[in-house]
Design a protein around this motif. Structure first.
Motif, PDB file in Angstrom:
ATOM      1  N   GLU A 102     143.449-124.041  -8.414  1.00  0.00           N
ATOM      2  CA  GLU A 102     144.105-123.302  -9.485  1.00  0.00           C
ATOM      3  C   GLU A 102     144.405-124.222 -10.654  1.00  0.00           C
ATOM      4  O   GLU A 102     144.690-125.406 -10.483  1.00  0.00           O
ATOM      5  CB  GLU A 102     145.421-122.696  -8.992  1.00  0.00           C
ATOM      6  N   ASN A 161     148.930-124.355 -15.124  1.00  0.00           N
ATOM      7  CA  ASN A 161     149.275-123.718 -16.382  1.00  0.00           C
ATOM      8  C   ASN A 161     150.436-124.384 -17.095  1.00  0.00           C
ATOM      9  O   ASN A 161     150.469-124.420 -18.321  1.00  0.00           O
ATOM     10  CB  ASN A 161     149.573-122.240 -16.167  1.00  0.00           C
ATOM     11  N   PRO A 189     153.944-117.188 -21.549  1.00  0.00           N
ATOM     12  CA  PRO A 189     152.826-116.336 -21.118  1.00  0.00           C
ATOM     13  C   PRO A 189     153.349-115.035 -20.521  1.00  0.00           C
ATOM     14  O   PRO A 189     154.372-115.017 -19.838  1.00  0.00           O
ATOM     15  CB  PRO A 189     152.122-117.185 -20.066  1.00  0.00           C
ATOM     16  N   ASP A 190     152.663-113.949 -20.817  1.00  0.00           N
ATOM     17  CA  ASP A 190     152.976-112.648 -20.224  1.00  0.00           C
ATOM     18  C   ASP A 190     151.782-112.271 -19.361  1.00  0.00           C
ATOM     19  O   ASP A 190     150.764-111.804 -19.865  1.00  0.00           O
ATOM     20  CB  ASP A 190     153.236-111.608 -21.305  1.00  0.00           C
ATOM     21  N   HIS A 191     151.900-112.507 -18.077  1.00  0.00           N
ATOM     22  CA  HIS A 191     150.775-112.317 -17.170  1.00  0.00           C
ATOM     23  C   HIS A 191     150.386-110.853 -17.015  1.00  0.00           C
ATOM     24  O   HIS A 191     149.234-110.550 -16.743  1.00  0.00           O
ATOM     25  CB  HIS A 191     151.084-112.934 -15.814  1.00  0.00           C
ATOM     26  N   LEU A 192     151.327-109.960 -17.222  1.00  0.00           N
ATOM     27  CA  LEU A 192     151.018-108.542 -17.076  1.00  0.00           C
ATOM     28  C   LEU A 192     150.124-108.030 -18.201  1.00  0.00           C
ATOM     29  O   LEU A 192     149.192-107.267 -17.969  1.00  0.00           O
ATOM     30  CB  LEU A 192     152.308-107.723 -17.016  1.00  0.00           C
ATOM     31  N   GLY A 197     148.420-110.096 -20.338  1.00  0.00           N
ATOM     32  CA  GLY A 197     147.355-111.049 -20.638  1.00  0.00           C
ATOM     33  C   GLY A 197     147.542-111.741 -21.977  1.00  0.00           C
ATOM     34  O   GLY A 197     146.612-112.312 -22.527  1.00  0.00           O
ATOM     35  N   ALA A 246     149.890-114.421 -24.601  1.00  0.00           N
ATOM     36  CA  ALA A 246     150.783-115.571 -24.641  1.00  0.00           C
ATOM     37  C   ALA A 246     151.458-115.574 -26.004  1.00  0.00           C
ATOM     38  O   ALA A 246     150.814-115.367 -27.029  1.00  0.00           O
ATOM     39  CB  ALA A 246     150.027-116.866 -24.418  1.00  0.00           C
ATOM     40  N   GLY A 285     144.693-111.326 -24.411  1.00  0.00           N
ATOM     41  CA  GLY A 285     143.580-111.207 -23.465  1.00  0.00           C
ATOM     42  C   GLY A 285     142.636-110.055 -23.766  1.00  0.00           C
ATOM     43  O   GLY A 285     141.501-110.051 -23.340  1.00  0.00           O
TER      44      GLY A 285
END
Length: 74
Positions: free
Chosen positions: A3, A6, A39-42, A44, A46, A70
Motif C-alpha cells: 500500500e 498516503n 483527503p475525502d476518501h468517499l 475521491g 482532496a 477523482g
C-alpha cells in the motif's frame, strides 16, 4: 505490504506547496503548519486549506481549494 503511504505523500505535497507559495507569492506570509491537506476518501477528492497573512494590509485569509478531484465533473 504494497500500500502507498498516503501520510508521507501528503506531507511531501504540503512541503512543495509551501515552497511554491514562498517563491512565487512573497506577498503572502504562510507557515508550513498553516497548510493542511484533507483527503475525502468517499468522494475521491482532496482539499487543501491554507491560512495566510497578506503582507500589503496584514489581513488574514483562509483559502480552501479542491486539490484533486477523482471524477471529471469539475
Amino acid at each position: 505490504l504494497f500500500e502507498q503511504n498516503n501520510s508521507v505523500a501528503l506531507d511531501i505535497l504540503g512541503d512543495e506547496i509551501y515552497t511554491k507559495i514562498a517563491v512565487f507569492m512573497p506577498q503572502l506570509r504562510v507557515e508550513r503548519k498553516d497548510i493542511t491537506i484533507v483527503p475525502d476518501h468517499l468522494s475521491g477528492k482532496a482539499f487543501i486549506n491554507i491560512r495566510a497573512t497578506n503582507m500589503f494590509d496584514y489581513t488574514q485569509e483562509s483559502y480552501n481549494l479542491v486539490l484533486f478531484s477523482g471524477n471529471n465533473e469539475e
